[in-house]
Design an enzyme around this catalytic site. Structure first.
Site, PDB file in Angstrom:
ATOM      1  N   SER A 545       0.834  -1.194   0.000  1.00 20.17           N
ATOM      2  CA  SER A 545       0.000   0.000   0.000  1.00 20.17           C
ATOM      3  C   SER A 545       0.878   1.257   0.000  1.00 20.17           C
ATOM      4  O   SER A 545       1.732   1.409  -0.853  1.00 20.17           O
ATOM      5  CB  SER A 545      -0.962  -0.046   1.190  1.00 20.17           C
ATOM      6  OG  SER A 545      -1.961   0.931   1.057  1.00 20.17           O
ATOM      7  N   ASP A 666      -5.398  -4.093  -2.951  1.00 15.74           N
ATOM      8  CA  ASP A 666      -4.436  -3.733  -1.915  1.00 15.74           C
ATOM      9  C   ASP A 666      -3.879  -4.988  -1.231  1.00 15.74           C
ATOM     10  O   ASP A 666      -4.632  -5.879  -0.839  1.00 15.74           O
ATOM     11  CB  ASP A 666      -5.116  -2.839  -0.875  1.00 15.74           C
ATOM     12  CG  ASP A 666      -4.109  -2.048  -0.059  1.00 15.74           C
ATOM     13  OD1 ASP A 666      -3.023  -2.601   0.224  1.00 15.74           O
ATOM     14  OD2 ASP A 666      -4.400  -0.898   0.300  1.00 15.74           O
TER      15      ASP A 666
END
Length: 922
Positions: A545, A666
């Site tokens: 991320s 993600d």
């Protein structure tokens, strides 16, 4: 006999110098005080002649020295190689000790008295000493260095047998039986040691070379399980559990192994149960480490003790892509960096011919060359083999000897394959190969790395190396040697790319793992700044991320100032633009935003750069919702995989993988802090920085049912007590992070990384405008943390380096100290092995001595002192002066003395300690 000579000399000295001797009747023991150093030296020479069975005194001329050493001084330290020598005890005594495996203390193995020689094992084997040798009382000892011992043995090969005998007689009969049960074997490159599902009837110890373990799945796919290097145990789990082989183990290069049959292992376990305890403890720690990584026991337990793939090499071959590559200066720079990790040796064809003769590389000297190279590998942490520019005999030797091959090219040239490279697939199919691209100082960032790799399917990975200007200077070889000899006087820069490559080769890399957490990821910038100011190098980076973005940005820039500037601009300008947010809104069928503007702000930072074009090795993690698994990305489009790793479900649509079209989200959903992935990639020291959100755990216990109207009333009524109940989106979010939370807890409990969490809980996920404030929090926390590590109970050195590194520092030595000893050649010169006068005894006496040894164990105490046996009429006399020349004889009145010199009971106990130490070593 030597004893008669000593008696005669003692009588002559007493008659000629009566003032130097005095007679007492306290104890029948001898004390010498001799001012004539020549007499003491003569005693030492005669002692060595007697032990080695050599009658020619001229061989020892100028090679024997006498040292007077105070009590408690260590004359040879365990693990040391430079000071190995033969020590003859003239008077006093030497204690042979060894460090305990599980305790930080020394165990006494043997006590050498007057007339005995110690240190022979380290001299014969040419390896670092397994023991420490310390003076017991104030002692005087004769010393022959290892180099001088080799010169003597070359001229009198028969003496090898006598010297070896002094070692063997100190071993218990059980240890000698083990020696006979061991089998030596040589496995050629590419050969299988055993195959999956074979019967487990033995285990192996890697003496030299490298092995690779491969697991074959039920679907036929093969998976690399691990590698084994020098000193590793192979196949021990299957033998102990009596199961079939779980993997196939094959030789990466020509390897030497010691084979331990199952029966021998069982005999050791029966004789010394402490070995079982040690094995259980060893395997228990390894299995727990396997469980912490989330691996199945059946898949990985069989490879317990193996090394991660691609690290901790013992031999490295270096070859160039073209003649333009400054191969010699590259090898010298790498050698300089490796010397901080352990003893390093650099070998070239010219150096081999200088040390071993002009015909050293000829086929007739094959055995001699192999033996010498094997010794160098034993004596050094890592050996660098610099290949010739052509496919010569030496180049072939380098490739065959290598655990890893470095292929060096110039990054500013067009990608090509060298002539020598074409031969690699014929000589070194399974040897790991690494591409090294050299960059001049001040040049642009790496580019076109993929083109170099696409034409080299045999390369496992690549490394970008920024080179100092001195590497490209046009000087003669002699001038270059002078320049680098001056350079070697100073310590290398641990932050240089050469030091990073050195840590990769030796398995001591430092990895940085950056977790996800939105705007809280600005703390990563401050932490990286603190790590740099603390003097800690970063060798490889992994992120998820926002950690993927910050990590990739650092790998791209490698400059703290530029890194902070670009990270601030991206956070405070591009990520806080409301206009970008508004125009990117869409109908929320899959996500609230199209992702176009988000793609644009990431692309502006990285452009079309590939992951392969980063200065540092980098990986990022995503969640593949097509196959419901974790994906690790180490190559391909940088901005796309960073964007995929930052794709929060509901806000942005999943990114389609450009290679296979899989939908990527993600990575925080499966692994928000991939320290385990970093470990698998070979990092020894890992710093894991967590900036994720903390879920509230103090929730309201509302019972068996929950009324939504009641919750609505509680929230609207300002006078009611608050209730903490998760909303529907929060429940979905927590469900998505279940596996991630479990993995994070494993990272916190693991012993392979340092977990760090800055105090950033008060900041929200989208507070990108608070970049400077959050960055400062991370910087101050990192600064305080690394200062504590440096000055606290746990030193920064132990935090960064494995304990084995200290061991190798003790062995640090250069090439000019290395000497060649062909022990096998000496033994081959022996025509008729005979029993030395030292061990001449009638068969009846030998059998009686062996029977006595079986009853009470070996005693190192001589039956007489170093002056020889006394006549019965002289037994009550004692010549004494100073205690440092003592050579005491036992007396019937001293049976209560607890010294090993006087008590056979204590000698037997000492022998038990010695056996226990041997068992622990096994």
């Amino acid at each position: 006999m030597l004893s008669h000579t000593f008696i005669k000399k003692g009588k002559e000295a007493q008659e000629n110098h009566p003032d130097m001797y005095r007679v007492t009747k306290k104890k029948p023991s001898f004390f010498l005080h001799r001012d004539d150093e020549n007499d003491i030296l003569e005693i030492a020479v005669q002692g060595f002649m007697h032990v080695l069975g050599i009658e020619d005194e001229s061989l020892f001329k100028g090679r024997v020295s006498v040292k007077e050493v105070p009590a408690g001084v260590c004359v040879l330290k365990e693990g040391c190689q430079e000071d190995t020598a033969l020590f003859y005890v003239i008077c006093g005594g030497l204690v042979v000790t060894q460090k305990s495996v599980d305790k930080d203390e020394q165990s006494t193995l043997h006590i050498a008295h007057s007339g005995e020689v110690v240190g022979g094992m380290a001299v014969i084997t040419g390896e670092p000493s397994l023991f420490s040798i310390t003076t017991r009382p104030h002692s005087k000892i004769g010393v022959i260095s290892a180099k001088n011992t080799y010169e003597i043995l070359r001229q009198r090969p028969l003496a090898v047998l006598n010297l070896v005998h002094t070692i063997i007689v100190r071993l218990s009969s059980f240890v000698r039986q083990i020696d006979f049960a061991l089998d030596w074997m040589n496995v050629e490159s590419g050969r299988a040691l055993y195959r999956q599902d074979d019967i487990s009837d033995c285990m192996y110890i890697v003496l030299s070379g490298r092995l690779r373990s491969v697991l074959t799945r039920q679907d036929g796919k093969k998976e690399l399980a691990g590698e084994y290097g020098r000193g590793d145990l192979v196949g021990i789990v299957e033998v102990l559990t009596q199961t079939a082989r779980a993997t196939t183990v094959m030789a990466v290069r020509d390897s030497e192994l010691a084979k331990l049959p199952e029966g021998l292992l069982n005999a050791i376990k029966i004789k010394y149960p402490v070995v079982v305890t040690r094995l259980i403890k060893l395997l228990g720690h390894r299995i727990l480490g396997t469980l912490q990584k989330g691996e199945t026991i059946s898949g990985k337990a069989a490879t317990i003790g193996s090394r991660p793939f691609g690290c901790n090499f013992a031999t490295v071959a270096i070859l160039s892509v073209s003649d333009d590559v400054p191969l010699y200066t590259f090898t010298m720079e790498l050698y300089h960096s490796l010397t901080t990790i352990g003893p390093t040796l650099m070998l070239t064809s010219d150096l081999i011919r200088t040390n071993l003769g002009p015909l050293a590389l000829e086929g007739t000297n094959e055995y001699r060359l192999c033996s010498w190279l094997g010794q160098q590998e034993d004596q050094h942490r890592i050996v660098l083999y610099q290949c010739d520019s052509r496919f010569s005999t030496w180049t072939q030797r380098c490739i065959r000897q290598a655990d890893c091959i470095l292929i060096v090219g110039l990054a500013d040239q067009e990608p090509t394959v060298g002539e020598v490279e074409h031969q690699l697939e014929n000589l070194a199919v399974r040897t790991q190969k690494e591409l090294i691209l050299l960059h001049r100082e001040g040049n642009d960032k790496p580019r076109n790395t993929v083109e170099w790799l696409n034409i080299r399917s045999w390369c496992s990975s690549h490394h970008h190396i920024q080179c100092p200007k001195r590497m490209f200077t046009k000087k003669s070889r002699s001038r270059l040697k002078e320049m680098y000899n001056k350079l070697f006087e100073s310590a290398p820069n641990i932050h240089s790319d050469f030091s990073r490559l050195s840590r990769f080769l030796t398995g001591t890399s430092i990895g940085l793992v950056l977790g996800g957490g939105g705007a809280r990821g600005s703390a990563h910038v401050g932490m990286i700044r603190a790590i740099q100011e603390a003097g800690i190098p970063i060798d490889m980076v992994g992120g998820v991320s926002i950690g993927a973005f910050m990590g990739a940005l650092w790998c791209q820039e490698k400059d703290v100032t530029t890194f902070i500037q670009k990270a601030r601009e991206w956070s405070m300008v591009k990520m806080t633009s409301y206009w970008r947010t508004v125009i990117d809104l869409t109908y929320p069928m899959t996500a609230m935003f199209t992702g176009s503007q988000f793609n644009h702000v990431i692309h502006e930072v990285f452009g079309e750069r590939q992951i392969e074009d980063l200065w540092l090795p980098f990986f990022t993690v995503t969640t593949d919702i097509t196959e419901s698994c974790m994906r690790v990305h180490t190559h391909g489009s940088l901005w796309r995989y960073v964007r995929a790793s930052m794709t929060y479900a509901g806000l942005f649509p999943p990114l389609c993988d450009p290679t296979d079209g899989h939908l990527l989200l993600d990575g925080c959903y499966v692994n928000n802090l991939p320290a385990d992935v970093m470990r698998e990639r070979g990092a020894e020291t890992i710093i894991a920085i967590d900036v994720g959100s903390q879920d509230e755990q103090d929730l309201t216990n509302y019972g068996d049912t929950l009324n939504g109207w009641w919750l609505l009333w509680k929230r609207w009524n300002p006078w009611s007590s608050p209730v903490r109940v998760p909303s529907l989106p929060e429940i979905q979010s927590r469900l998505a992070y279940v596996s991630c939370v479990r993995q994070l807890e494993q990272v916190k409990r693991s012993d392979y990384c340092t977990y760090v969490r800055p105090p950033i809980d008060k900041y929200k996920t989208l507070q990108f405008g608070c970049f400077d404030e959050i960055m400062e929090v991370g910087f101050q926390h990192g600064k305080a943390l690394f200062t504590t590590l440096k000055h606290g109970h746990k030193s920064l050195h132990s935090f960064l380096h494995h304990e084995k590194t200290e061991y190798y520092h003790q062995q640090k030595k250069s090439l000019q100290h290395a000497s060649f000893t062909d022990l096998a050649a000496m033994v081959c010169q022996i025509q008729e092995p005979r029993r030395s006068s030292l061990y001449d005894a009638p068969p009846e006496e030998v059998e009686e001595d062996e029977a006595d040894e079986r009853e009470v164990g070996y005693s190192s105490e001589p039956e007489t002192n170093f002056l020889g046996e006394l006549d019965k009429n002289q037994k009550d006399l004692e010549y004494s002066s100073e205690p440092e020349f003592a050579g005491n004889m036992p007396d019937d009145d001293d049976q209560d003395d607890m010294s090993p010199i006087h008590s056979r009971k204590i000698r037997s106990s000492s022998h038990s300690e010695y056996l226990e130490g041997e068992a622990e070593e096994l």
